[in-house]
Design a protein around this motif. Structure first.
Motif, mmCIF file in Angstrom:
data_model
loop_
_atom_site.group_PDB
_atom_site.id
_atom_site.type_symbol
_atom_site.label_atom_id
_atom_site.label_comp_id
_atom_site.label_asym_id
_atom_site.label_seq_id
_atom_site.Cartn_x
_atom_site.Cartn_y
_atom_site.Cartn_z
ATOM 1 N N ALA A 119 0.850 -1.192 0.000
ATOM 2 C CA ALA A 119 0.000 0.000 0.000
ATOM 3 C C ALA A 119 0.883 1.238 0.000
ATOM 4 N N LEU A 120 0.638 2.127 -0.943
ATOM 5 C CA LEU A 120 1.401 3.376 -1.048
ATOM 6 C C LEU A 120 0.440 4.554 -1.071
ATOM 7 N N ALA A 121 0.628 5.471 -0.140
ATOM 8 C CA ALA A 121 -0.062 6.764 -0.162
ATOM 9 C C ALA A 121 0.963 7.789 -0.631
ATOM 10 N N TRP A 122 0.843 8.230 -1.867
ATOM 11 C CA TRP A 122 1.779 9.186 -2.477
ATOM 12 C C TRP A 122 1.146 10.572 -2.344
ATOM 13 N N LEU A 123 1.584 11.328 -1.336
ATOM 14 C CA LEU A 123 0.900 12.561 -0.935
ATOM 15 C C LEU A 123 1.856 13.755 -0.892
ATOM 16 N N PRO A 124 2.449 14.127 -2.014
ATOM 17 C CA PRO A 124 3.349 15.292 -2.003
ATOM 18 C C PRO A 124 2.591 16.590 -1.776
ATOM 19 N N MET A 143 1.416 -1.749 -10.588
ATOM 20 C CA MET A 143 0.944 -2.271 -9.316
ATOM 21 C C MET A 143 0.265 -3.627 -9.493
ATOM 22 N N ALA A 144 0.361 -4.442 -8.444
ATOM 23 C CA ALA A 144 -0.297 -5.740 -8.452
ATOM 24 C C ALA A 144 -1.791 -5.566 -8.229
ATOM 25 N N GLU A 145 -2.567 -6.593 -8.564
ATOM 26 C CA GLU A 145 -4.023 -6.543 -8.401
ATOM 27 C C GLU A 145 -4.432 -6.285 -6.957
ATOM 28 N N THR A 146 -3.659 -6.832 -6.007
ATOM 29 C CA THR A 146 -4.032 -6.711 -4.588
ATOM 30 C C THR A 146 -3.354 -5.543 -3.893
ATOM 31 N N ALA A 147 -2.625 -4.715 -4.629
ATOM 32 C CA ALA A 147 -1.971 -3.545 -4.035
ATOM 33 C C ALA A 147 -2.967 -2.388 -3.940
ATOM 34 N N THR A 148 -2.615 -1.391 -3.127
ATOM 35 C CA THR A 148 -3.454 -0.204 -2.934
ATOM 36 C C THR A 148 -2.620 1.048 -3.187
ATOM 37 N N LEU A 149 -3.148 1.932 -4.001
ATOM 38 C CA LEU A 149 -2.469 3.196 -4.307
ATOM 39 C C LEU A 149 -3.411 4.363 -4.051
ATOM 40 N N SER A 150 -2.942 5.336 -3.280
ATOM 41 C CA SER A 150 -3.622 6.630 -3.137
ATOM 42 C C SER A 150 -2.644 7.691 -3.621
ATOM 43 N N LEU A 151 -2.978 8.369 -4.709
ATOM 44 C CA LEU A 151 -2.051 9.303 -5.347
ATOM 45 C C LEU A 151 -2.694 10.686 -5.397
ATOM 46 N N LEU A 152 -2.040 11.647 -4.764
ATOM 47 C CA LEU A 152 -2.537 13.024 -4.707
ATOM 48 C C LEU A 152 -1.657 13.935 -5.556
ATOM 49 N N ASP A 153 -2.311 14.841 -6.280
ATOM 50 C CA ASP A 153 -1.570 15.824 -7.063
ATOM 51 C C ASP A 153 -2.271 17.172 -6.961
ATOM 52 N N ILE A 154 -1.521 18.206 -6.563
ATOM 53 C CA ILE A 154 -2.040 19.574 -6.526
ATOM 54 C C ILE A 154 -1.112 20.447 -7.368
ATOM 55 N N LEU A 155 -1.663 21.086 -8.377
ATOM 56 C CA LEU A 155 -0.913 21.993 -9.237
ATOM 57 C C LEU A 155 -1.371 23.421 -8.997
ATOM 58 N N VAL A 156 -0.427 24.315 -8.737
ATOM 59 C CA VAL A 156 -0.706 25.745 -8.591
ATOM 60 C C VAL A 156 -0.069 26.443 -9.789
ATOM 61 N N LEU A 157 -0.907 27.007 -10.651
ATOM 62 C CA LEU A 157 -0.434 27.605 -11.900
ATOM 63 C C LEU A 157 -0.410 29.121 -11.767
ATOM 64 N N GLY A 158 0.756 29.640 -11.401
ATOM 65 C CA GLY A 158 0.899 31.065 -11.144
ATOM 66 C C GLY A 158 0.761 31.376 -9.674
ATOM 67 N N ARG A 159 1.609 32.242 -9.161
ATOM 68 C CA ARG A 159 1.610 32.570 -7.733
ATOM 69 C C ARG A 159 0.685 33.772 -7.501
ATOM 70 N N HIS A 160 -0.604 33.497 -7.415
ATOM 71 C CA HIS A 160 -1.578 34.579 -7.297
ATOM 72 C C HIS A 160 -1.410 35.356 -5.998
ATOM 73 N N GLY A 161 -0.883 34.722 -4.957
ATOM 74 C CA GLY A 161 -0.653 35.430 -3.704
ATOM 75 C C GLY A 161 0.343 36.566 -3.852
ATOM 76 N N SER A 162 1.199 36.462 -4.877
ATOM 77 C CA SER A 162 2.172 37.523 -5.171
ATOM 78 C C SER A 162 1.711 38.399 -6.326
ATOM 79 N N GLY A 163 0.446 38.221 -6.739
ATOM 80 C CA GLY A 163 -0.084 39.020 -7.837
ATOM 81 C C GLY A 163 0.343 38.536 -9.202
#
Length: 283
Positions: A119-124, A143-163
């Motif tokens: 089981a892999l939780a890939w949470l960058p 991955m094998a049939e009996t394996a478990t994967l949780s994969l998270l992806d967050i993309l921030v396109l442009g630093r709006h906090g800096s305008g």
């Protein structure tokens, strides 16, 4: 008469010596005391650390980039191999910044292998693209049939906090997840040029610049759907929806703020996994 020039103004030939070819390769095995890192290889400023999570907990791997970001021409490879029964939660110490590139894109390749019963939780943390950044990313999972994967992806396109809006740049993103040797999930996204204008279109992002994806592939994935939907229904400041079919659950979200996206994904992951987020997320 001569004048000093910054690296961003130098020729591609001069920048070649500054480019990074690094990453982390780790193999995990299950033992009598739990999962442990059997082999670890670190290259060119990339590191992985293993906080003490206590007896019976999954092995936690925290990936660090000591270079402080990724520039055009950098090549990064993250390679995790889980043996039978191994349980790993992988995350990053901070959001990864991808800086403006002159011509050559930065490249990030992630290769994950999950043996039976693992089981892999890939949470960058989030990947943050500055205006003018060029990123080619590949995520490949076997991955094998009996394996478990949780994969998270967050993309921030442009630093709006800096305008900053992403007035220029490129994202070339390909995913391929194979389960039992069969392709069960694939994604292909390419944004090029005035990305902020594309994100403003209702059919793409409706003006949001933070994009979140949570993919859960497991034997019980479809049974988790109603529980996840109950928890995310009240998240009014994030556009979010989940569906499940053929052994996988996919959650998509759009937001105008990275902090709100992280909070929404924490809610969804708690409903999905019933386990606390990695401690690096709390920093």
């Amino acid at each position: 008469m001569s004048a000093a020039s910054s690296p961003s103004e130098s020729s591609p030939q001069a920048l070649q010596t500054l480019r990074v070819k690094g990453g982390v390769r780790a193999a995990f095995r299950a033992g009598p005391r739990g999962t442990f890192a059997a082999t670890v290889h670190e290259a060119d400023g990339w590191r992985v650390r293993f906080p003490d999570t206590g007896p019976g907990a999954d092995c936690e791997a925290v990936i660090l980039n000591t270079g402080g970001g990724i520039a055009g021409g950098d090549e990064v490879r993250l390679d995790f191999d889980l043996g039978p029964g191994a349980r790993v939660t992988a995350t990053s110490a901070a959001g990864e910044r991808v800086y403006r590139a002159l011509d050559v894109p930065a490249r990030i390749a992630t290769a994950l292998r999950l043996a039976p019963g693992s089981a892999l939780a890939w949470l960058p943390r989030e990947t943050i693209l500055s205006s003018g950044a060029r990123l080619a990313r590949r995520i490949e999972v076997e991955m094998a049939e009996t394996a478990t994967l949780s994969l998270l992806d967050i993309l921030v396109l442009g630093r709006h906090g800096s305008g900053e809006r992403m007035q220029a740049g490129m994202l070339d993103d390909l995913w391929a997840i194979r389960r039992g040797g069969r392709l069960v999930h694939a994604e292909a996204v390419r944004l090029d040029g005035a990305i902020a204008d594309a994100l403003a279109r209702p059919a793409i992002a409706g003006g949001a610049h933070v994009i979140g994806t949570l993919l859960h592939v497991a034997p019980e994935a479809e049974a988790c759907l109603e529980r996840v939907r109950r928890e995310i229904v009240g998240l009014g400041d994030v556009e979010i929806a989940a569906s499940a079919w053929e052994g996988k659950l996919v959650l998509r979200a759009l937001a105008g703020c990275g902090g709100r996206m992280r909070a929404a994904m924490q809610v969804a992951l708690d409903a999905l996994r019933g386990a606390p987020m990695p401690r690096a997320w709390m920093m």
